[in-house]
Design an enzyme around this catalytic site. Structure first.
Site, PDB file in Angstrom:
ATOM      1  N   LEU A   1       0.765  -1.248   0.082  1.00 37.43           N
ATOM      2  CA  LEU A   1      -0.185  -0.146  -0.058  1.00 37.43           C
ATOM      3  C   LEU A   1       0.871   1.243  -0.036  1.00 37.43           C
ATOM      4  CD1 LEU A   1      -2.452  -1.188   2.851  1.00 37.43           C
ATOM      5  CD2 LEU A   1      -3.109  -0.929   0.380  1.00 37.43           C
ATOM      6  N   HIS A   2       0.526   2.054  -0.842  1.00 39.33           N
ATOM      7  CA  HIS A   2       1.241   3.351  -0.944  1.00 39.33           C
ATOM      8  C   HIS A   2       0.479   4.690  -1.447  1.00 39.33           C
ATOM      9  CE1 HIS A   2       1.722   2.254  -5.104  1.00 39.33           C
ATOM     10  NE2 HIS A   2       2.109   3.685  -5.305  1.00 39.33           N
ATOM     11  N   ARG A   3      -0.457   4.449  -1.876  1.00 37.01           N
ATOM     12  CA  ARG A   3      -1.338   5.552  -2.475  1.00 37.01           C
ATOM     13  C   ARG A   3      -2.093   6.441  -1.383  1.00 37.01           C
ATOM     14  NH1 ARG A   3      -1.208   5.426  -7.885  1.00 37.01           N
ATOM     15  NH2 ARG A   3      -0.656   3.231  -8.829  1.00 37.01           N
TER      16      ARG A   3
END
Length: 365
Positions: free
Chosen positions: A204-206
């Site tokens: 996850l990074h958005r």
């Protein structure tokens, strides 16, 4: 024929590696590898060069982090100096990061031809910085190398002439195919105490997920519920780590013995983790493609995707509205073996880089 191949952030490395390595074998192309330094630490950059067999960059711009404007501006200033010195015939960029659009703009204003790898992908969400980068890069590129059928349709709808659109297939799959055997030798499962098919891999990074406290809390609740049945492996992006800590959620995650928060994994370790997982939970673009090729179940926590073939043909499901019940429902189905098997899209065969390099040789000579 002098060609500059640009890399800047982690997703670029897998796309450029097979192209650059193939160019090195050509008698008519002199490739230069330029690393902007958009991703600059060892875990997000150097280890990928090592895993993918890429040579040291010919030029390293050391731009580092910053806002979108600051980072893009720094890249443009430094890349212009490189183009003035090397005077290339072509600049080849890939994907949708700030380095992609910055280097494409510099080259075009210097009357240097531009090729865009992975052209035509659209999320139709202009709140995403990546969408802006894709649109701008495609408008000014001379050659648009397309990875899936939707890219051709999108470019035609935008009025792009047919002679600029070249369907080559997906270079991400080239890297996967080229490194499959090496990845199989990874001992990452043993190191982490994992059993094949009995863990969930997540990335996850958005901003829509990790910058939003409400969404981050929902995701952490999902992790805790899934971890009651199988382990979760979470190679954590620096952005995600910073925000999870800021929201006061990190201690609760790390105290759960079935949630393994690890540093960003190398390419080979990550491929092994992905291939042997029960399912992948992600908001990444490229992972949607890799899981489709591997026929691995993938749940994408995003309201949209620029890679619709992974849904229409592949194993990807889009969780458009973040919902714990929706994710857990799919998790139970997957655990029971009830999941679409998917197909591999046309020309995702490990030969896209060959098609790209052959096109450039034939076009320029």
């Amino acid at each position: 024929m002098k060609i500059i191949n640009v890399v800047g952030a982690r997703p670029n490395f897998m796309k450029i590696a097979p192209i650059h390595n193939r160019m090195l074998k050509s008698a008519v192309i002199k490739p230069y590898l330029v690393h902007t330094g958009q991703h600059y630490d060892e875990k997000m950059s150097k280890v990928f060069f090592d895993d993918l067999g890429m040579p040291e960059p010919d030029r390293y711009l050391y731009v580092g982090s910053g806002s979108h404007a600051v980072q893009t501006a720094k890249i443009m200033v430094e890349f212009e100096k490189v183009c003035e010195k090397l005077n290339p015939d072509l600049v080849l960029v890939a994907g949708d990061v700030n380095s992609t659009v910055a280097c494409a703009m510099v080259a075009k204003k210097m009357n240097i031809k531009v090729a865009h790898v992975e052209a035509g992908l659209r999320s139709f969400d202009k709140t995403m910085p990546e969408e802006i980068n894709r649109l701008l890069t495609d408008v000014i590129s001379d050659y648009l190398f397309v990875s899936e059928e939707s890219g051709i349709i999108n470019l035609r709808n935008e009025g792009v002439s047919e002679n600029r659109i070249i369907y080559t297939g997906n270079v991400m799959i080239d890297s996967l195919v080229n490194n499959f055997v090496k990845a199989e030798c990874s001992d990452v499962l043993t190191k982490l105490g994992l059993v094949k098919g009995q863990y969930v891999l997540t990335t996850l990074h958005r901003p829509s997920n990790v910058d939003d406290e409400t969404n981050t809390r929902i995701i952490c609740e999902i992790f805790h519920d899934i971890s009651k049945e199988v382990k979760i492996v979470f190679p954590i992006h620096p952005r995600s780590l910073k925000n999870i800590e800021k929201f006061g959620l990190l201690d609760n995650l790390t105290s759960n013995r079935n949630i393994l928060i690890i540093e960003p994994a190398s390419y080979l370790d990550f491929m092994k983790l992905m291939k042997d997982s029960l399912l992948v939970l992600t908001d990444s673009g490229g992972i949607q493609e890799e899981t489709t090729y591997l026929k691995k179940p993938c749940l994408t926590l995003r309201s949209n995707t620029e890679r619709p073939s992974t849904i229409d043909m592949g194993t990807n499901i889009l969780i458009q509205e973040l919902s714990k019940n929706a994710v857990l429902g799919y998790f139970e189905n997957i655990k029971s073996g009830n999941f679409k098997k998917g197909q591999i899209p046309h020309l995702w065969d490990g030969k896209a880089s060959e098609r790209i390099v052959n096109f450039l040789i034939n076009k320029h000579l």
